[in-house]
Motif scaffolding. Structure first.
Motif, PDB file in Angstrom:
ATOM      1  N   TYR A 179      56.699  46.945  32.590  1.00  0.00           N
ATOM      2  CA  TYR A 179      55.304  46.497  32.670  1.00  0.00           C
ATOM      3  C   TYR A 179      54.960  45.468  31.600  1.00  0.00           C
ATOM      4  N   ALA A 180      55.969  44.804  31.047  1.00  0.00           N
ATOM      5  CA  ALA A 180      55.734  43.823  29.985  1.00  0.00           C
ATOM      6  C   ALA A 180      54.868  42.673  30.483  1.00  0.00           C
ATOM      7  N   TYR A 181      53.950  42.232  29.638  1.00  0.00           N
ATOM      8  CA  TYR A 181      53.200  41.005  29.920  1.00  0.00           C
ATOM      9  C   TYR A 181      54.118  39.807  29.711  1.00  0.00           C
ATOM     10  N   PRO A 182      53.836  38.686  30.354  1.00  0.00           N
ATOM     11  CA  PRO A 182      54.596  37.461  30.070  1.00  0.00           C
ATOM     12  C   PRO A 182      54.449  37.075  28.602  1.00  0.00           C
ATOM     13  N   ARG A 183      55.469  36.470  28.051  1.00  0.00           N
ATOM     14  CA  ARG A 183      55.426  36.018  26.667  1.00  0.00           C
ATOM     15  C   ARG A 183      54.688  34.671  26.558  1.00  0.00           C
ATOM     16  N   HIS A 184      54.181  34.401  25.383  1.00  0.00           N
ATOM     17  CA  HIS A 184      53.602  33.095  25.033  1.00  0.00           C
ATOM     18  C   HIS A 184      52.496  32.681  26.012  1.00  0.00           C
ATOM     19  N   LEU A 185      51.552  33.582  26.236  1.00  0.00           N
ATOM     20  CA  LEU A 185      50.441  33.277  27.137  1.00  0.00           C
ATOM     21  C   LEU A 185      49.478  32.289  26.483  1.00  0.00           C
ATOM     22  N   GLU A 186      49.067  31.297  27.256  1.00  0.00           N
ATOM     23  CA  GLU A 186      48.087  30.313  26.784  1.00  0.00           C
ATOM     24  C   GLU A 186      46.724  30.522  27.428  1.00  0.00           C
ATOM     25  N   ARG A 187      46.623  31.485  28.297  1.00  0.00           N
ATOM     26  CA  ARG A 187      45.358  31.825  28.942  1.00  0.00           C
ATOM     27  C   ARG A 187      45.385  33.322  29.255  1.00  0.00           C
ATOM     28  N   PRO A 188      44.233  33.933  29.558  1.00  0.00           N
ATOM     29  CA  PRO A 188      44.239  35.346  29.911  1.00  0.00           C
ATOM     30  C   PRO A 188      45.062  35.624  31.167  1.00  0.00           C
ATOM     31  N   TRP A 189      45.921  36.634  31.080  1.00  0.00           N
ATOM     32  CA  TRP A 189      46.684  37.140  32.214  1.00  0.00           C
ATOM     33  C   TRP A 189      45.972  38.407  32.659  1.00  0.00           C
ATOM     34  N   VAL A 190      45.376  38.380  33.847  1.00  0.00           N
ATOM     35  CA  VAL A 190      44.535  39.479  34.317  1.00  0.00           C
ATOM     36  C   VAL A 190      45.366  40.445  35.150  1.00  0.00           C
ATOM     37  N   ARG A 191      45.526  41.643  34.625  1.00  0.00           N
ATOM     38  CA  ARG A 191      46.241  42.726  35.299  1.00  0.00           C
ATOM     39  C   ARG A 191      45.223  43.804  35.663  1.00  0.00           C
ATOM     40  N   ALA A 192      45.286  44.286  36.893  1.00  0.00           N
ATOM     41  CA  ALA A 192      44.420  45.379  37.320  1.00  0.00           C
ATOM     42  C   ALA A 192      45.260  46.629  37.532  1.00  0.00           C
ATOM     43  N   ASN A 193      44.660  47.778  37.306  1.00  0.00           N
ATOM     44  CA  ASN A 193      45.352  49.043  37.493  1.00  0.00           C
ATOM     45  C   ASN A 193      44.467  49.998  38.278  1.00  0.00           C
ATOM     46  N   PHE A 194      45.015  50.528  39.375  1.00  0.00           N
ATOM     47  CA  PHE A 194      44.286  51.477  40.210  1.00  0.00           C
ATOM     48  C   PHE A 194      45.226  52.582  40.671  1.00  0.00           C
ATOM     49  N   VAL A 195      44.618  53.697  41.052  1.00  0.00           N
ATOM     50  CA  VAL A 195      45.344  54.767  41.737  1.00  0.00           C
ATOM     51  C   VAL A 195      44.635  55.010  43.061  1.00  0.00           C
ATOM     52  N   ASN A 196      45.416  55.217  44.118  1.00  0.00           N
ATOM     53  CA  ASN A 196      44.806  55.574  45.395  1.00  0.00           C
ATOM     54  C   ASN A 196      45.640  56.627  46.093  1.00  0.00           C
ATOM     55  N   SER A 197      45.114  57.127  47.202  1.00  0.00           N
ATOM     56  CA  SER A 197      45.816  58.128  47.993  1.00  0.00           C
ATOM     57  C   SER A 197      46.656  57.436  49.055  1.00  0.00           C
ATOM     58  N   ILE A 198      47.474  58.203  49.749  1.00  0.00           N
ATOM     59  CA  ILE A 198      48.301  57.629  50.817  1.00  0.00           C
ATOM     60  C   ILE A 198      47.428  56.965  51.877  1.00  0.00           C
ATOM     61  N   ASP A 199      46.250  57.561  52.149  1.00  0.00           N
ATOM     62  CA  ASP A 199      45.380  56.995  53.183  1.00  0.00           C
ATOM     63  C   ASP A 199      44.340  56.037  52.608  1.00  0.00           C
TER      64      ASP A 199
ATOM     65  N   MET B  75      29.644  35.165  36.378  1.00  0.00           N
ATOM     66  CA  MET B  75      30.710  34.663  37.226  1.00  0.00           C
ATOM     67  C   MET B  75      32.060  35.106  36.663  1.00  0.00           C
ATOM     68  N   PRO B  76      33.031  35.395  37.547  1.00  0.00           N
ATOM     69  CA  PRO B  76      34.357  35.798  37.057  1.00  0.00           C
ATOM     70  C   PRO B  76      34.958  34.794  36.075  1.00  0.00           C
ATOM     71  N   SER B  77      34.760  33.508  36.331  1.00  0.00           N
ATOM     72  CA  SER B  77      35.304  32.488  35.425  1.00  0.00           C
ATOM     73  C   SER B  77      34.662  32.585  34.042  1.00  0.00           C
ATOM     74  N   ALA B  78      33.366  32.950  33.986  1.00  0.00           N
ATOM     75  CA  ALA B  78      32.685  33.099  32.705  1.00  0.00           C
ATOM     76  C   ALA B  78      33.239  34.291  31.939  1.00  0.00           C
ATOM     77  N   LEU B  79      33.521  35.372  32.651  1.00  0.00           N
ATOM     78  CA  LEU B  79      34.125  36.550  32.023  1.00  0.00           C
ATOM     79  C   LEU B  79      35.464  36.189  31.392  1.00  0.00           C
ATOM     80  N   VAL B  80      36.317  35.514  32.140  1.00  0.00           N
ATOM     81  CA  VAL B  80      37.636  35.141  31.628  1.00  0.00           C
ATOM     82  C   VAL B  80      37.500  34.180  30.449  1.00  0.00           C
TER      83      VAL B  80
END
Length: 253
Positions: A22-42, A169-174
């Protein structure tokens, strides 16, 4: 028969090996947005309105790891209220080790701040979210938020940033995160925030745990947006737990 690549048994991975998955990319020059969720089979992402009912030991292990790796955790205000959020408390030694290996974490082991996106700033300054925090939360709000409410949140220790007039706006958040050098981003929901980020083509990666259960009911999906969108993703990792939990990591092509 075609071989499925990048499939691993969770039992074969120690903590360091799982972190490398689950390593993030190295040497990031901008935010790398990762989301994490859990769901059921259905496809349900909550049971009785919260995600805790879907949690397994394997999902919890990854949830904890992703917090260890992140520089900031981003959530919507509705998720703070529904999930009774507290502060993040990842192991400081693990965070330092991740930083030394160049995959995430922090040099001094401090926890990542939690950034809350809320147009109204209507959060309870006496709630667990503020009293349980080791580092100051970051509240990203709008110019329409009540000034007294903002003052109460600041008095509770939060850093408040106005990032829009009536909406964020999402861009403003980032941009707010980028200005603070917070490039390893972990979005933990909810579906409206995730959907807005994905619709704006700002989601780089999705970590999705599928719990081995059927839930039924009328629960929603993990992403909700004003319009449909099409973001091709590639599976980077598939980890299988003995209890049937499937841990997948998808990245934008």
């Amino acid at each position: 028969m075609q071989r499925i690549h990048n499939v691993t048994q969770l039992a074969d991975l120690d903590d360091d090996a799982l972190a490398r998955c689950y390593a993030y990319p190295r040497h990031l020059e901008r935010p790398w947005v990762r989301a994490n969720f859990v769901n059921s089979i259905d496809g349900a992402f909550t049971v009785d309105g919260v995600s805790a009912g879907l949690g397994t030991d394997a999902d919890h292990r990854v949830f904890t790891l992703l917090r260890e790796l992140a520089e900031v955790i981003v959530i919507g205000a509705g998720t703070v209220r529904a999930e009774n959020y507290g502060g993040a408390h990842p192991d400081p030694d693990r965070r330092r080790a991740h930083f030394q290996h160049g995959i995430g974490g922090s040099a001094d082991g401090t926890p990542p701040p939690i950034a809350v996106v809320t147009a109204s700033a209507r959060l309870d300054p006496a709630s667990k979210f503020f009293t349980d925090a080791e580092v100051a939360p970051l509240i990203i709000t709008t110019a329409h938020a009540d000034a007294d409410q903002i003052a109460a949140l600041e008095q509770a220790g939060a850093q408040v940033v106005v990032a829009g007039e009536a909406a964020i706006m999402p861009s403003a958040l980032v941009r707010v995160l980028a200005e603070r050098g917070l490039h390893r981003v972990l979005c933990e929901g909810g579906p409206h925030l995730f959907g807005q980020l994905a619709e704006a083509d700002l989601v780089d990666e999705l970590c999705l745990s599928t719990a081995p259960m059927l839930v039924g009911g009328a629960g929603g999906r993990i992403s909700l947006s004003a319009s449909t969108f099409d973001t091709p993703m590639s599976r980077k990792q598939l980890v299988l737990a003995e209890d049937g939990t499937v841990l997948a990591r998808w990245a934008r092509r």
